[in-house]
Write an enzyme that holds these catalytic residues in place. Structure first.
Site, short mmCIF file in Angstrom:
data_model
loop_
_atom_site.label_atom_id
_atom_site.label_comp_id
_atom_site.label_asym_id
_atom_site.label_seq_id
_atom_site.Cartn_x
_atom_site.Cartn_y
_atom_site.Cartn_z
N ARG A 116 0.82 -1.22 0.00
CA ARG A 116 0.00 0.00 0.00
C ARG A 116 0.85 1.26 0.00
O ARG A 116 0.41 2.32 -0.45
CB ARG A 116 -1.00 -0.03 1.16
CG ARG A 116 -2.11 -1.06 0.93
CD ARG A 116 -3.02 -1.19 2.13
NE ARG A 116 -2.36 -1.72 3.30
CZ ARG A 116 -2.22 -3.03 3.57
NH1 ARG A 116 -2.73 -3.93 2.77
NH2 ARG A 116 -1.59 -3.42 4.66
N GLU A 157 6.19 -10.88 15.50
CA GLU A 157 5.77 -11.52 16.77
C GLU A 157 6.24 -12.98 16.79
O GLU A 157 6.80 -13.46 17.76
CB GLU A 157 4.25 -11.42 16.88
CG GLU A 157 3.75 -11.71 18.27
CD GLU A 157 2.23 -11.62 18.33
OE1 GLU A 157 1.61 -11.20 17.34
OE2 GLU A 157 1.68 -12.00 19.38
P1 AMP Z 1 4.33 -2.77 11.72
O1 AMP Z 1 5.63 -3.30 11.19
O2 AMP Z 1 3.82 -3.55 12.88
O3 AMP Z 1 4.40 -1.28 12.00
O4 AMP Z 1 3.24 -3.01 10.60
C1 AMP Z 1 3.11 -2.11 9.55
C2 AMP Z 1 2.76 -2.79 8.26
O5 AMP Z 1 1.75 -3.80 8.42
C3 AMP Z 1 2.19 -1.76 7.29
O6 AMP Z 1 2.75 -2.01 6.00
C4 AMP Z 1 0.70 -1.98 7.33
O7 AMP Z 1 0.16 -1.91 6.04
C5 AMP Z 1 0.50 -3.36 7.93
N1 AMP Z 1 -0.44 -3.40 9.08
C6 AMP Z 1 -0.11 -3.74 10.35
N2 AMP Z 1 -1.18 -3.69 11.17
C7 AMP Z 1 -2.22 -3.30 10.40
C8 AMP Z 1 -3.62 -3.04 10.65
N3 AMP Z 1 -4.17 -3.18 11.87
N4 AMP Z 1 -4.38 -2.62 9.63
C9 AMP Z 1 -3.85 -2.45 8.39
N5 AMP Z 1 -2.56 -2.69 8.09
C10 AMP Z 1 -1.75 -3.11 9.07
#
Ligand code: AMP
Length: 177
Positions: A64, A101
């Site tokens: 995205r 995780e």
């Molecule tokens: P993080 O590495 O945990 O910050 O996760 C970020 C990535 O995972 C981004 O590329 C988001 O598109 C996706 N992502 C993680 N959690 C969500 C969520 N609750 N809703 C939508 N996309 C998420």
């Protein structure tokens, strides 16, 4: 951003409970992207935010972040750098792994994605734990980018992902949940 604009923009994002696994509320931005006014507003706000930094490139994280990043690059008149999932880029790559995780993942970028020292703004749709954005930031540094800003449409602030990101870089999110 005015509160009425924030409320309106939030209303264009759809919550999908228990996707991709139980307990996760997925922020579905396809409904925002589908709304011409909301999509244009997001790009206009990000372009205004980053114009003073004069980036030479916008980098976006698969998938995205490609949509937000390429529209932003077009608007700002910069090049675009895709930060991809492993095994997708055809030329020589640099790789950065990060912890999930359970297990680990990695991101890749072409070794010659930007000339050394280029000013880069990194974007993605959403900041959750911050692991993905941190890995992308570190990766861009490995290929010589000077990442001056990291921007998101949405931040899940209760996960404190921004604390994981470098303190000397401008971290910006349009919406916070
Ligand atoms: P993080 O590495 O945990 O910050 O996760 C970020 C990535 O995972 C981004 O590329 C988001 O598109 C996706 N992502 C993680 N959690 C969500 C969520 N609750 N809703 C939508 N996309 C998420």
């Amino acid at each position: 951003m005015a509160q009425s604009k924030i409320d309106w923009l939030k209303s264009t994002i759809r919550d999908i409970p228990d996707f991709p696994k139980p307990g996760i509320i997925f922020k579905d931005l396809t409904t925002l992207l589908n709304n011409a006014e909301a999509f244009a507003y997001v790009i206009d706000v990000l372009a205004a935010k980053y114009q003073p930094m004069q980036p030479a490139y916008i980098a976006g994280i698969e998938a995205r972040g490609f949509i937000i990043g390429s529209a932003l690059a077009y608007k700002m008149g910069t090049g675009f750098v895709p930060v991809r999932k492993p095994g997708k880029l055809p030329y020589q790559v640099e790789r950065q792994s990060y912890q999930l995780e359970y297990g680990s993942d990695s991101v890749e970028v072409h070794v010659d994605a930007v000339p050394d020292g280029s000013t880069v703004v990194l974007v993605d749709d959403l900041l959750a734990t911050g692991g993905t954005a941190l890995a992308a930031y570190q990766l861009l540094g490995k290929v010589g980018a000077n990442v001056v800003g990291i921007g998101f449409v949405t931040e899940l602030s209760f996960l404190s992902g921004r604390c994981k990101l470098p303190a000397n870089v401008d971290i910006f999110s349009m919406l916070s949940f």
